[in-house]
Design a protein around this motif. Structure first.
Motif: not given
Lengths: 283, 283
Positions: B15, B239, B241, B262-263, B265-267, B269-270
């Motif tokens: 991600s 927040r 990362m 999903s956690k 993948v989201g992290e 992205t960030t």
């Protein structure tokens, strides 16, 4: 009494919902129609891992389909206010009330640009809910400022009870507004009066009105829940998506950048699981 | 010189990679084969929004397919160590060296359970890299402890240069180990010796060896990068990362619970977008 009330039916809210649903919690998701989300309008999304080159519309559809398959209960409506009942919370959803043990705020980016006079005249001619306060203006002249087609239902309702209704839409494509409503393509600048509202000032003219309704797609977070800590215009959360209020979590765009679907989905997962953990340890 | 080196090719790493790729950065993802990820082994995953009821295998396959379509460069190999070169970083990947401006750690859950004597004899008979240090044990007797089939390549290599090789696998299904290797189904308890390694103690017997190789699927984070701040056995991030080291980000299981796709993948992205932001502001 709900276990979890989720405010917002976008990627963050649905992700929180399915994760808590797997853990058998009693959940309701409150939100606007799916086609109003930002992601829905995206022509193409390339960075939601596993779904390369999907349209925003198809991505949101797959999310809703997932939620439906898991029988997540979605209640269409606007959450107008959340009351802290010391230990539990009560939501006002279009004037219907729901009690809940925990709240997950997933209400997206909600800009809080107040109009001059808006705060001063709140409850003295300014209202955020046409179905709640409309009857108070029976036979009178009112104005309604709406930021999306969602407001059209409100303006049509007002046209049935009020003498005269002006509609000032701040968006482009009007969907369906009754003939007796006067639509003004103008920019609101201030609400004025002495003790109560007397007129709404627009850029090009003034309107003599007894009431001004302001209908936004979402109520700004700062107005939604008293005592919630806000930082840099976003809800302050820790790594477990906990806010400063016990039993209140936040996820998605409302917690800040980056405004990306996967970030929202990931945070929704964490918020959902953290709410479950809280419920299980407070049985 | 790479813009971004991503350590780990699981959901978080991929991600991060696709998000940075969209912003035209020069990226390499370093990781183990895809079928070694935890998610891959899951029979069914119900909480990755948009893909209800998918198998872990199919989910990971869709992630890899996404990465391939975006021509994300994936380099199979184990990152053994990362050196801070004041301003940039150098990665030792199976003894091949890569320079990079930023690092995203997405190396999953890496338990750091050291064996008694392991730290004491590091460099004095204990090694984490068979291809690096194997030649030092030409004609001698060594033992290799491996936690996954990844170690089998190392044990087979050692069997070609050493007089005698014991293999102590701590996993179940052995894939392919040369005939001259003696496989022992036993539990290592301590490495002993005076100045240098003299023997490896197992639960049921002692082995007289000159070298002990410990080959783990991933090098524990605490050993990977000197100076990285760790909290509760996970990499400490904010927040965005960001870790305590400039230009170093972390995402996924290595930053702590919940261990959900999903956690991660989201992290990812960030972390990817934050690395891009850093690169763009330090041009």
């Amino acid at each position: 009494m709900l276990d979890i009330a989720i405010v917002g039916a976008g990627p963050a809210g649905l992700s929180a919902g399915i994760n808590a649903k797997i853990r058998n919690k009693n959940i309701k998701v409150f939100g606007n129609p799916f086609n109003t989300s930002y992601a829905y309008k995206a022509e193409r999304i390339d960075n939601y891992l596993g779904m390369y080159g999907i349209s925003g519309q198809d991505l949101i559809k797959s999310f809703v389909e997932h939620a439906n398959k898991m029988e997540l209960e979605i209640h269409q409506g606007r959450v107008l206010e959340i009351y802290d009942m010391s230990g539990t919370y009560t939501l006002n959803v279009d004037n219907e009330f729901f009690e809940t043990k925990t709240v997950i705020l997933a209400n997206g980016v909600t800009m809080d640009k107040s109009l001059e006079g808006e705060a001063k005249f709140l409850g003295k001619g300014v209202s955020y809910c046409a179905t709640c306060d409309g009857p108070l203006y029976r036979g009178k002249t009112v104005a309604l400022i709406g930021d999306s087609p969602i407001a059209e239902e409100d303006v049509n309702y007002l046209s049935e009870v009020c003498e005269k209704v002006y509609y000032i839409p701040t968006y482009k494509d009007i969907n369906k507004v009754n003939d007796q409503v006067e639509i003004l393509k103008d920019k609101p600048t201030a609400i004025v009066g002495d003790e109560i509202v007397e007129s709404l000032k627009l850029k090009d003219k003034d309107l003599d009105v007894s009431g001004v309704f302001i209908i936004k797609e979402s109520v700004p977070t700062t107005r939604l829940l008293q005592g919630l800590e806000i930082e840099n215009n976003t809800i302050k959360v820790n790594r477990f998506m906990e806010t400063n209020l016990k039993g209140v979590y936040a996820a998605g765009d409302c917690t800040g950048k980056p405004f990306q679907v996967s970030k929202s989905v990931g945070e929704g997962t964490t918020a959902g699981l953290q709410a479950v953990k809280y419920l299980d340890s407070n049985k």
